[in-house]
Design a protein around this motif. Structure first.
Motif, PDB file in Angstrom:
ATOM      1  N   THR A  83       0.849  -1.197   0.000  1.00 14.56           N
ATOM      2  CA  THR A  83       0.000   0.000   0.000  1.00 14.56           C
ATOM      3  C   THR A  83       0.883   1.245   0.000  1.00 14.56           C
ATOM      4  OG1 THR A  83      -0.038  -0.011   2.402  1.00 14.56           O
ATOM      5  CG2 THR A  83      -1.835  -1.151   1.297  1.00 14.56           C
ATOM      6  N   PRO A  84       0.432   2.304  -0.661  1.00  9.57           N
ATOM      7  CA  PRO A  84       1.276   3.500  -0.732  1.00  9.57           C
ATOM      8  C   PRO A  84       1.363   4.272   0.581  1.00  9.57           C
ATOM      9  CG  PRO A  84      -0.812   3.844  -1.866  1.00  9.57           C
ATOM     10  CD  PRO A  84      -0.789   2.412  -1.446  1.00  9.57           C
ATOM     11  N   THR A  85       0.647   3.821   1.612  1.00  8.23           N
ATOM     12  CA  THR A  85       0.700   4.530   2.899  1.00  8.23           C
ATOM     13  C   THR A  85       1.703   3.887   3.861  1.00  8.23           C
ATOM     14  OG1 THR A  85      -1.148   3.209   3.661  1.00  8.23           O
ATOM     15  CG2 THR A  85      -1.662   5.408   2.799  1.00  8.23           C
ATOM     16  N   THR A  86       2.317   2.814   3.427  1.00  6.52           N
ATOM     17  CA  THR A  86       3.222   2.094   4.329  1.00  6.52           C
ATOM     18  C   THR A  86       4.554   1.785   3.647  1.00  6.52           C
ATOM     19  OG1 THR A  86       1.212   0.970   5.019  1.00  6.52           O
ATOM     20  CG2 THR A  86       3.244   0.192   5.982  1.00  6.52           C
ATOM     21  N   VAL A  87       5.612   1.915   4.400  1.00  9.18           N
ATOM     22  CA  VAL A  87       6.919   1.456   3.921  1.00  9.18           C
ATOM     23  C   VAL A  87       7.561   0.618   5.017  1.00  9.18           C
ATOM     24  CG1 VAL A  87       7.420   3.365   2.321  1.00  9.18           C
ATOM     25  CG2 VAL A  87       8.029   3.589   4.735  1.00  9.18           C
ATOM     26  N   ILE A 125      25.582   4.594  10.582  1.00  9.57           N
ATOM     27  CA  ILE A 125      24.230   4.075  10.777  1.00  9.57           C
ATOM     28  C   ILE A 125      23.424   4.546   9.562  1.00  9.57           C
ATOM     29  CG2 ILE A 125      23.544   6.061  12.218  1.00  9.57           C
ATOM     30  CD1 ILE A 125      21.859   4.068  13.878  1.00  9.57           C
ATOM     31  N   ALA A 126      22.683   3.624   8.970  1.00 11.25           N
ATOM     32  CA  ALA A 126      21.974   3.966   7.731  1.00 11.25           C
ATOM     33  C   ALA A 126      20.554   3.448   7.771  1.00 11.25           C
ATOM     34  CB  ALA A 126      22.707   3.355   6.541  1.00 11.25           C
ATOM     35  N   ILE A 127      19.649   4.198   7.194  1.00 14.38           N
ATOM     36  CA  ILE A 127      18.280   3.706   7.071  1.00 14.38           C
ATOM     37  C   ILE A 127      17.900   3.665   5.585  1.00 14.38           C
ATOM     38  CG2 ILE A 127      17.452   4.397   9.343  1.00 14.38           C
ATOM     39  CD1 ILE A 127      16.101   6.789   8.024  1.00 14.38           C
ATOM     40  N   SER A 128      17.050   2.710   5.259  1.00 18.24           N
ATOM     41  CA  SER A 128      16.537   2.605   3.902  1.00 18.24           C
ATOM     42  C   SER A 128      15.099   2.142   3.992  1.00 18.24           C
ATOM     43  CB  SER A 128      17.379   1.620   3.093  1.00 18.24           C
ATOM     44  OG  SER A 128      17.367   0.361   3.717  1.00 18.24           O
ATOM     45  N   ALA A 129      14.339   2.408   2.947  1.00 21.60           N
ATOM     46  CA  ALA A 129      12.926   2.044   2.947  1.00 21.60           C
ATOM     47  C   ALA A 129      12.642   1.082   1.806  1.00 21.60           C
ATOM     48  CB  ALA A 129      12.067   3.294   2.817  1.00 21.60           C
ATOM     49  N   ALA A 130      11.602   0.284   1.984  1.00 27.48           N
ATOM     50  CA  ALA A 130      11.194  -0.652   0.932  1.00 27.48           C
ATOM     51  C   ALA A 130       9.682  -0.635   0.803  1.00 27.48           C
ATOM     52  CB  ALA A 130      11.679  -2.058   1.281  1.00 27.48           C
ATOM     53  N   SER A 131       9.223  -0.598  -0.430  1.00 31.21           N
ATOM     54  CA  SER A 131       7.787  -0.665  -0.694  1.00 31.21           C
ATOM     55  C   SER A 131       7.608  -0.974  -2.171  1.00 31.21           C
ATOM     56  CB  SER A 131       7.109   0.666  -0.334  1.00 31.21           C
ATOM     57  OG  SER A 131       5.771   0.657  -0.780  1.00 31.21           O
ATOM     58  N   VAL A 132       6.684  -1.857  -2.483  1.00 26.70           N
ATOM     59  CA  VAL A 132       6.507  -2.220  -3.893  1.00 26.70           C
ATOM     60  C   VAL A 132       5.749  -1.132  -4.662  1.00 26.70           C
ATOM     61  CG1 VAL A 132       6.636  -4.704  -3.549  1.00 26.70           C
ATOM     62  CG2 VAL A 132       4.443  -3.551  -3.301  1.00 26.70           C
ATOM     63  N   ASP A 145      10.407  11.961   9.567  1.00 27.13           N
ATOM     64  CA  ASP A 145      10.044  12.398   8.223  1.00 27.13           C
ATOM     65  C   ASP A 145       9.312  11.275   7.475  1.00 27.13           C
ATOM     66  OD1 ASP A 145      10.042  14.212   6.085  1.00 27.13           O
ATOM     67  OD2 ASP A 145      11.725  13.140   5.172  1.00 27.13           O
ATOM     68  N   ILE A 146       9.858  10.059   7.589  1.00 26.51           N
ATOM     69  CA  ILE A 146       9.218   8.903   6.929  1.00 26.51           C
ATOM     70  C   ILE A 146       7.834   8.660   7.534  1.00 26.51           C
ATOM     71  CG2 ILE A 146       9.368   6.404   6.563  1.00 26.51           C
ATOM     72  CD1 ILE A 146      12.417   6.703   6.535  1.00 26.51           C
ATOM     73  N   LYS A 147       7.772   8.748   8.857  1.00 25.45           N
ATOM     74  CA  LYS A 147       6.496   8.519   9.557  1.00 25.45           C
ATOM     75  C   LYS A 147       5.463   9.581   9.137  1.00 25.45           C
ATOM     76  CE  LYS A 147       4.202   6.368  12.959  1.00 25.45           C
ATOM     77  NZ  LYS A 147       3.915   4.936  12.969  1.00 25.45           N
ATOM     78  N   GLY A 148       5.944  10.805   8.929  1.00 24.85           N
ATOM     79  CA  GLY A 148       5.049  11.871   8.493  1.00 24.85           C
ATOM     80  C   GLY A 148       4.464  11.598   7.120  1.00 24.85           C
ATOM     81  N   GLN A 149       5.281  11.026   6.239  1.00 26.28           N
ATOM     82  CA  GLN A 149       4.812  10.756   4.871  1.00 26.28           C
ATOM     83  C   GLN A 149       4.010   9.462   4.790  1.00 26.28           C
ATOM     84  OE1 GLN A 149       7.797  11.322   1.690  1.00 26.28           O
ATOM     85  NE2 GLN A 149       9.141  12.076   3.298  1.00 26.28           N
ATOM     86  N   TYR A 150       4.397   8.489   5.615  1.00 28.80           N
ATOM     87  CA  TYR A 150       3.725   7.176   5.581  1.00 28.80           C
ATOM     88  C   TYR A 150       3.311   6.812   7.009  1.00 28.80           C
ATOM     89  CZ  TYR A 150       6.067   7.413   1.144  1.00 28.80           C
ATOM     90  OH  TYR A 150       6.511   7.853  -0.080  1.00 28.80           O
ATOM     91  N   PRO A 151       2.252   7.433   7.488  1.00 24.94           N
ATOM     92  CA  PRO A 151       1.930   7.342   8.927  1.00 24.94           C
ATOM     93  C   PRO A 151       1.539   5.949   9.412  1.00 24.94           C
ATOM     94  CG  PRO A 151       0.266   8.613   7.731  1.00 24.94           C
ATOM     95  CD  PRO A 151       1.353   8.303   6.756  1.00 24.94           C
ATOM     96  N   GLU A 152       1.160   5.067   8.509  1.00 27.71           N
ATOM     97  CA  GLU A 152       0.771   3.730   8.974  1.00 27.71           C
ATOM     98  C   GLU A 152       1.968   2.794   9.136  1.00 27.71           C
ATOM     99  OE1 GLU A 152      -2.504   2.118   6.723  1.00 27.71           O
ATOM    100  OE2 GLU A 152      -3.485   4.070   6.709  1.00 27.71           O
ATOM    101  N   SER A 153       3.120   3.256   8.752  1.00 24.67           N
ATOM    102  CA  SER A 153       4.331   2.426   8.919  1.00 24.67           C
ATOM    103  C   SER A 153       4.652   2.296  10.404  1.00 24.67           C
ATOM    104  CB  SER A 153       5.525   3.073   8.216  1.00 24.67           C
ATOM    105  OG  SER A 153       5.196   3.383   6.902  1.00 24.67           O
ATOM    106  N   ASN A 154       4.965   1.099  10.826  1.00 23.35           N
ATOM    107  CA  ASN A 154       5.312   0.921  12.243  1.00 23.35           C
ATOM    108  C   ASN A 154       6.409  -0.114  12.474  1.00 23.35           C
ATOM    109  OD1 ASN A 154       3.968  -1.413  11.711  1.00 23.35           O
ATOM    110  ND2 ASN A 154       2.550  -1.284  13.438  1.00 23.35           N
ATOM    111  N   THR A 155       6.951  -0.667  11.384  1.00 22.66           N
ATOM    112  CA  THR A 155       7.917  -1.754  11.545  1.00 22.66           C
ATOM    113  C   THR A 155       9.305  -1.332  11.084  1.00 22.66           C
ATOM    114  OG1 THR A 155       6.141  -3.318  11.115  1.00 22.66           O
ATOM    115  CG2 THR A 155       8.374  -4.165  10.955  1.00 22.66           C
TER     116      THR A 155
END
Lengths: 160, 206
Positions: free
Chosen positions: B62-66, B77-84, B116-126
């Motif tokens: 879903t476009p609301t979660t990454v 320390i690095a962060i990256s996101a994944a979403s289809v 910032d990521i949470k602001g754009q994709y608020p349903e992300s929690n993992t």
């Protein structure tokens, strides 16, 4: 004159008022800090938990304690560590067979007594680990628990 | 004259409270409460490890979660996101890498990026955490304190008010050595030099 004063003198008594005040303060402090918990948690005396701002509360779980010198399951010593490290063989194998076997038995015991209508997975491990340990050791124990069917963990911390 | 003197002495005696029974009561209550008193407070951080699952990948559709990955190396320390449902450019924009500052991981910078990521994709929690092997447990817990929630202010008692950020934490590990070959990998978990490749359930709990 002197004899009259001598007669009026009262026998010396203990002044308990200040002591009573002190006890009252201690009593109030202890009543406030007294917490009745339905789950008895025994903190292993050989380790120091990391400090954290996490607010989640303790719930019953299988208790694994990893100190710099040993690993205990529900208070019983299972393995010996050398300065916070297991034998090198366990790291290369990616598991500790003894821990896997014991946790498998524990999981079967839990599932046998668990209410089948309870949707929440009861197989949870509470890990008390010394704050000086490294991630490699912590992950090895978690992975061993995972192989025994436990994939949820609660890392015990000391609240800041 | 003499009568009044005796009367006042009697009154004085009656005015003294006998506090000895109260003291006895306290002497029983205090040791009892001392036994049950907690002078430190224990909490827990709920976490999980990846599990093999017959279901689809955990990468959100879903476009609301990454799904967020956090790699903790010795110096960075690095962060990256994944979403289809997001393009490569969009995912790259969510990524970041920070070096240690004065020997410490810049957890505030990481937290700002996660906010910032949470602001754009608020349903992300993992968040999947991939620490290096030598990372100390205390350091790991400090990093998790900044990824799981953030302070939004103070309540009337002066206590921090916290809001969830990525409360579901999954621990994994990086495969630092190249597997000899895929057929000999006993757990089938390593692709060449990559991260642990396992389909994951969101096993974390709150």
């Amino acid at each position: 004159m002197n004899s009259r004063f001598a007669r009026e003198k009262k026998p010396a008594g203990l002044m308990l008022t200040s002591l009573l005040d002190m006890f009252t303060i201690i009593l109030i402090f202890l009543i406030v800090s007294f917490e009745a918990e339905d789950y008895e948690f025994k903190l292993d005396s050989d380790l120091k938990l990391p400090e954290s701002s996490a607010q989640s509360v303790l719930k019953p779980a299988v208790n694994l304690a990893i100190t710099p010198v040993d690993l205990k399951l529900d208070g019983k010593k299972v393995m010996t560590l050398n300065r916070g490290k297991f034998d090198e063989q366990y790291y290369s194998d990616g598991e500790i067979p003894e821990v896997v076997e014991l946790l498998k038995e524990e999981r079967e015991r839990i599932l046998a007594i668990e209410d089948p209508e309870n949707e929440e997975d009861p197989a949870i491990v509470l890990i008390q680990a010394d704050k000086g340990l490294d991630y490699q050791t912590l992950y090895l124990v978690m992975r061993s628990a995972s192989m025994a069917g436990f994939d949820k963990y609660r890392l015990a911390i000391m609240k800041k | 004259m003499a009568f009044s003197r005796f009367k006042s002495a009697a009154d004085e005696a009656a005015a003294d409270l006998n506090v000895v029974p109260v003291m006895n009561l306290f002497m029983v209550l205090i040791p009892f409460l001392l036994l049950g008193a907690t002078f430190f407070h224990i909490g827990v951080i709920p976490t999980s490890t990846p599990t093999l699952s017959p279901s689809d990948s955990d990468v959100p559709k879903t476009p609301t979660t990454v799904a967020v990955n956090m790699e903790i190396d010795v110096d960075t320390i690095a962060i990256s996101a994944a979403s289809v449902s997001l393009s490569e450019e969009q995912l790259t924009a969510l990524s970041g890498e920070w070096g240690k500052k004065a020997g410490k991981y810049p957890v505030k910078d990481v937290q700002a990026a996660l906010l910032d990521i949470k602001g754009q994709y608020p349903e992300s929690n993992t968040i999947t955490v991939l620490p290096h092997e030598k990372l100390g447990y205390q350091d790991l817990v400090e990093i998790l304190d900044h990824t799981r929630n953030h302070v939004t202010g103070k309540d009337k008692d002066g206590e921090d008010v916290r809001e969830d950020l990525f409360p579901v934490t999954i621990f994994s590990r990086k495969i630092t050595e190249n597997p000899i070959n895929e057929g000999e990998d006993p757990e089938g978990e390593g692709e060449a030099g990559g991260e642990e490749e396992m389909e994951m359930d969101e096993g974390g709990e709150e």
